[in-house]
Enzyme design. Structure first.
Site, short mmCIF file in Angstrom:
data_model
loop_
_atom_site.label_atom_id
_atom_site.label_comp_id
_atom_site.label_asym_id
_atom_site.label_seq_id
_atom_site.Cartn_x
_atom_site.Cartn_y
_atom_site.Cartn_z
N LEU A 123 0.90 -1.16 0.00
CA LEU A 123 0.00 0.00 0.00
C LEU A 123 0.94 1.20 0.00
O LEU A 123 1.49 1.57 1.04
CB LEU A 123 -0.92 -0.02 1.23
CG LEU A 123 -1.87 -1.20 1.30
CD1 LEU A 123 -2.69 -1.16 2.59
CD2 LEU A 123 -2.79 -1.24 0.08
N PRO A 124 1.18 1.78 -1.17
CA PRO A 124 2.34 2.65 -1.41
C PRO A 124 2.28 4.03 -0.77
O PRO A 124 2.13 5.05 -1.46
CB PRO A 124 2.39 2.73 -2.94
CG PRO A 124 0.96 2.57 -3.34
CD PRO A 124 0.37 1.60 -2.36
N CYS A 125 2.48 4.09 0.53
CA CYS A 125 2.51 5.37 1.23
C CYS A 125 3.70 6.23 0.80
O CYS A 125 3.68 7.45 0.98
CB CYS A 125 2.50 5.16 2.74
SG CYS A 125 3.77 4.06 3.37
N HIS A 126 4.71 5.60 0.17
CA HIS A 126 5.85 6.38 -0.32
C HIS A 126 5.44 7.31 -1.47
O HIS A 126 6.16 8.24 -1.79
CB HIS A 126 7.00 5.47 -0.76
CG HIS A 126 6.66 4.54 -1.87
ND1 HIS A 126 6.02 3.32 -1.67
CD2 HIS A 126 6.87 4.63 -3.20
CE1 HIS A 126 5.86 2.72 -2.83
NE2 HIS A 126 6.37 3.49 -3.78
N ARG A 127 4.28 7.08 -2.05
CA ARG A 127 3.80 7.91 -3.16
C ARG A 127 3.06 9.15 -2.70
O ARG A 127 2.58 9.93 -3.51
CB ARG A 127 2.91 7.07 -4.09
CG ARG A 127 3.66 5.93 -4.76
CD ARG A 127 2.76 5.10 -5.64
NE ARG A 127 3.46 3.87 -6.05
CZ ARG A 127 2.86 2.77 -6.44
NH1 ARG A 127 1.52 2.72 -6.50
NH2 ARG A 127 3.56 1.70 -6.77
#
Length: 175
Positions: free
Chosen positions: A127-131
């Site tokens: 779940l790409p929180c880095h985005r």
């Protein structure tokens, strides 16, 4: 209560600890980072039980997977779950602001709460929180550290451009 399994996965950003139960992947931990902890003694180390997630994460880091198709079982509040579900909708190689994330979940005034939920995301990368970045385009906090966030965004940008080899030498070194 079903057994909880865990295993470690070496990656270009350091070792990741994968945690799953019978319903799916529950957590991904960074080897270093602000939420680092040890597995519960009742948990079972099992490469076999985590193979379903290991394969897809290895494909992601190899640049051959842009979307995960995993059963997920994150534990959180209804608000956190809404934020985390929205994280899964951010396209590969794209970024959005915390304000945009708040608007997408129908709570435009909840920017700080979105940031807090993002910071507690138990499934980073998947779940790409880095985005999620600052409104001014700046990189903001990330559980794996800003060098890791920078690497993940650059890797995705490189894959999107078709440059799989130019980024391999720029992986952050584990601290």
């Amino acid at each position: 209560m079903s057994a909880i399994h865990y295993d470690d996965l070496p990656t270009p950003i350091g070792r990741l600890r994968l945690v799953a139960d019978a319903l799916g992947l529950r957590e991904v931990w960074f080897e270093t980072g602000r939420h680092r902890r040890e597995p519960d003694p009742a948990w079972v180390r099992s490469a076999t039980a985590l193979a379903f997630a290991r394969v897809q994460l290895e494909e992601y880091f190899a640049g051959t997977r842009q979307a995960f198709e995993l059963p997920l079982h994150p534990i959180g509040t209804p608000f956190q779950l809404a934020v985390w579900q929205e994280l899964g909708r951010i396209p590969y190689g794209a970024t959005i602001s915390y304000g945009e994330m708040a608007r997408r979940i129908g709570q435009p005034q909840a920017v700080r709460a979105v940031g807090a939920a993002n910071g507690r995301n138990p499934l980073p990368i998947v779940l790409p929180c880095h985005r999620v970045i600052g409104a001014d385009g700046s990189l903001t906090g990330f559980g794996g550290g800003l060098p890791t966030k920078r690497f993940l965004l650059a890797m995705e940008e490189g894959v999107a451009r078709g440059d799989l080899f130019g980024l391999a030498v720029h992986a952050p070194r584990p601290v």
